[in-house]
Design a protein around this motif. Structure first.
Motif, short mmCIF file in Angstrom:
data_model
loop_
_atom_site.label_atom_id
_atom_site.label_comp_id
_atom_site.label_asym_id
_atom_site.label_seq_id
_atom_site.Cartn_x
_atom_site.Cartn_y
_atom_site.Cartn_z
N GLU A 325 0.87 -1.08 -0.05
CA GLU A 325 0.12 0.17 0.01
C GLU A 325 0.78 1.21 -0.08
N PHE A 326 1.96 1.21 0.68
CA PHE A 326 2.85 2.43 0.58
C PHE A 326 3.52 2.65 -0.65
N LYS A 327 3.85 1.40 -1.24
CA LYS A 327 4.70 1.26 -2.34
C LYS A 327 3.52 2.13 -3.65
N LYS A 328 2.21 1.82 -3.58
CA LYS A 328 1.32 1.87 -4.59
C LYS A 328 1.31 3.45 -4.24
N ILE A 329 1.00 4.31 -3.05
CA ILE A 329 0.72 5.74 -2.98
C ILE A 329 2.09 6.41 -3.34
N HIS A 330 3.29 5.87 -2.86
CA HIS A 330 4.56 6.44 -3.14
C HIS A 330 4.88 6.71 -4.72
N GLN A 331 4.60 5.26 -5.47
CA GLN A 331 4.86 5.37 -6.75
C GLN A 331 3.92 6.31 -7.64
N ASP A 332 2.58 6.27 -7.04
CA ASP A 332 1.78 7.27 -7.80
C ASP A 332 2.06 8.59 -7.62
N MET A 333 2.57 9.13 -6.43
CA MET A 333 2.89 10.55 -6.04
C MET A 333 4.20 10.81 -7.09
N ARG A 334 5.12 9.95 -7.03
CA ARG A 334 6.33 10.24 -8.07
C ARG A 334 6.22 10.23 -9.35
N ALA A 335 5.17 9.55 -9.91
CA ALA A 335 5.09 9.65 -11.29
C ALA A 335 4.44 11.01 -11.53
N PHE A 336 3.27 11.34 -10.83
CA PHE A 336 2.80 12.64 -10.85
C PHE A 336 3.66 13.59 -10.80
N GLN A 337 4.65 13.50 -9.65
CA GLN A 337 5.78 14.82 -9.42
C GLN A 337 6.74 14.60 -10.74
N ARG A 338 7.06 13.48 -11.58
CA ARG A 338 7.69 13.74 -12.33
C ARG A 338 7.24 14.50 -13.73
N ASP A 339 5.95 14.48 -13.91
CA ASP A 339 5.51 15.45 -15.08
C ASP A 339 5.28 16.70 -14.53
N GLN A 340 5.17 17.03 -13.30
CA GLN A 340 5.22 18.53 -12.61
C GLN A 340 6.53 19.08 -12.86
N ILE A 341 7.41 18.25 -12.65
CA ILE A 341 9.09 18.76 -12.78
C ILE A 341 9.17 19.04 -14.32
N LEU A 342 8.71 18.12 -15.12
CA LEU A 342 9.22 18.41 -16.50
C LEU A 342 8.37 19.95 -16.91
N TRP A 343 6.88 19.99 -16.40
CA TRP A 343 6.21 21.26 -16.78
C TRP A 343 7.02 22.46 -16.22
N ASN A 344 7.50 22.37 -14.89
CA ASN A 344 7.88 23.38 -14.11
C ASN A 344 9.16 23.91 -15.08
N ARG A 345 10.15 22.99 -15.39
CA ARG A 345 11.18 23.17 -16.25
C ARG A 345 11.03 24.25 -17.44
N PHE A 346 9.76 24.38 -17.88
CA PHE A 346 9.50 25.28 -18.95
C PHE A 346 8.60 26.49 -18.31
N SER A 347 8.12 26.40 -17.23
CA SER A 347 7.07 27.47 -16.68
C SER A 347 7.94 28.21 -15.54
N GLU A 348 7.33 27.85 -14.26
CA GLU A 348 7.59 28.50 -13.26
C GLU A 348 9.17 28.56 -13.02
#
Length: 360
Positions: A325-348
């Motif tokens: 359960e920990f792994k499921k939530i952690h991996q979901d958060m990190r996948a979401f974070q990777r996309d956010q970091i990619l977007w922030n690289r070109f925005s904020e």
């Protein structure tokens, strides 16, 4: 303040989206109690609970009232989850990572090291899988959550001595919010302690603590930490955007009418926006006062950040190996974070980087 002004502040579209019509229908009176894990002196965090209660009362035409109680009034600061499990209270205002002694998964609902920023956290919870996954987990403790406010990226805390190398962390008695951060710092030799806000000043003054982290300039100044510690470090890489939340008893929530359920959600949204904006407005002014009074701002050496990252990633891996359960939530958060970091690289990120280089 009348209902029209409340709707104006919350944003009419947001209130209607939550299902609250401007007209209030006849309904029975509802009385709830909210137990906070914070003292009244913290007008930012505790104030979010007050804002929630005021908004609920206004939107319901006085038919739904929530009394807000500071830590220690109804129960100790860290007793709120047990109270929700036992149906002793209808809701609480707290930080989920205070309860990682029950399960390290709690931390994901507030903040984890090298985790999400305030906006990323909001996006993950509301438009990713975050809120769904976490509320499924919290069901076993008889509550669900709604965001109360986000502190945004926190400071790295107050230290009685300088931190020049990783070796300087060994044996350091430090208050920290709990969870993965405490376990990661323990790998670096830090003796982690989890104390409520009301006990921190005295512990640092008497030397029971060598260092502590709480939130940021406004709250830290209010609690007087600058009077007993000289060095103020940044950034708080363990809390890139700490989400404080309303914990809502599932049984109490299900008893509400559809309209009152919508009022609870709308009031939480008003409180969260208000509290987060308040931190953004008050922290820079407070930081200038702290520096003027003699506080020494220090950036953590990169070696310390790198050591913290390595240690915390080891802790994440250890918990993943023990808990699917920990792994499921952690991996979901990190996948979401990777996309956010990619977007922030070109925005904020490039925007903020440029604005830091020019004079305005």
């Amino acid at each position: 303040m009348d209902r029209r002004s409340i709707i104006k502040q919350a944003g009419l579209a947001g209130v209607l989206a939550a299902g609250v019509a401007p007209a209030v229908h006849a309904q029975e009176t509802v009385r709830w109690r909210m137990a906070a894990s914070f003292p009244k002196s913290l007008d930012t965090i505790f104030g979010s609970g007050v804002k929630f209660a005021e908004t609920v009362k206004e939107l319901s035409g006085g038919k739904f009232e929530v009394s807000v109680h500071a830590a220690g009034e109804l129960m100790p600061a860290f007793g709120v989850v047990d109270a929700l499990e036992k149906d002793t209270i209808e809701m609480a205002l707290s930080a989920a990572y205070y309860f990682t002694g029950k399960d390290p998964i709690f931390a994901f609902s507030c903040a984890v090291p090298f985790g999400l920023t305030a906006l990323q956290n909001m996006a993950w919870k509301d438009y990713g899988n975050g809120r769904k996954l976490l509320n499924e987990f919290f069901a076993k403790y008889n509550f669900q959550t709604l965001s109360a406010l986000n502190t945004t990226t926190q400071m790295g805390g107050w230290y009685r001595k300088e931190i020049k190398t990783v070796e300087d962390l060994k044996g350091l008695k430090m208050r920290m919010g709990g969870g993965v951060f405490g376990e990661g710092m323990a790998k670096l030799g830090v003796v982690a302690q989890n104390l409520p806000a009301g006990d921190l000043y005295q512990a640092l003054e008497k030397g029971t603590l060598d260092a502590l982290e709480f939130v940021g300039p406004y709250d830290d100044e209010k609690l007087g930490f600058n009077k007993v510690a000289k060095y103020y470090y940044y950034p708080g890489w363990w809390e890139g955007g700490a989400d404080l939340e309303f914990f809502i008893n599932n049984k109490a929530f299900e008893k509400l009418s559809a309209e009152n359920k919508a009022i609870v959600k709308a009031a939480a949204a008003v409180a969260a926006a208000d509290g987060t904006a308040k931190y953004m407005a008050l922290n820079p002014v407070a930081l200038k006062r702290l520096v003027a009074s003699g506080t020494q701002l220090k950036a953590f050496p990169k070696a310390v950040n790198d050591a913290g990252f390595k240690a915390c990633m080891e802790v994440f891996a250890e918990h993943e190996a023990k808990s699917p359960e920990f792994k499921k939530i952690h991996q979901d958060m990190r996948a979401f974070q990777r996309d956010q970091i990619l977007w922030n690289r070109f925005s904020e990120f490039p925007f903020n980087q440029y604005m830091n280089s020019v004079k305005i």
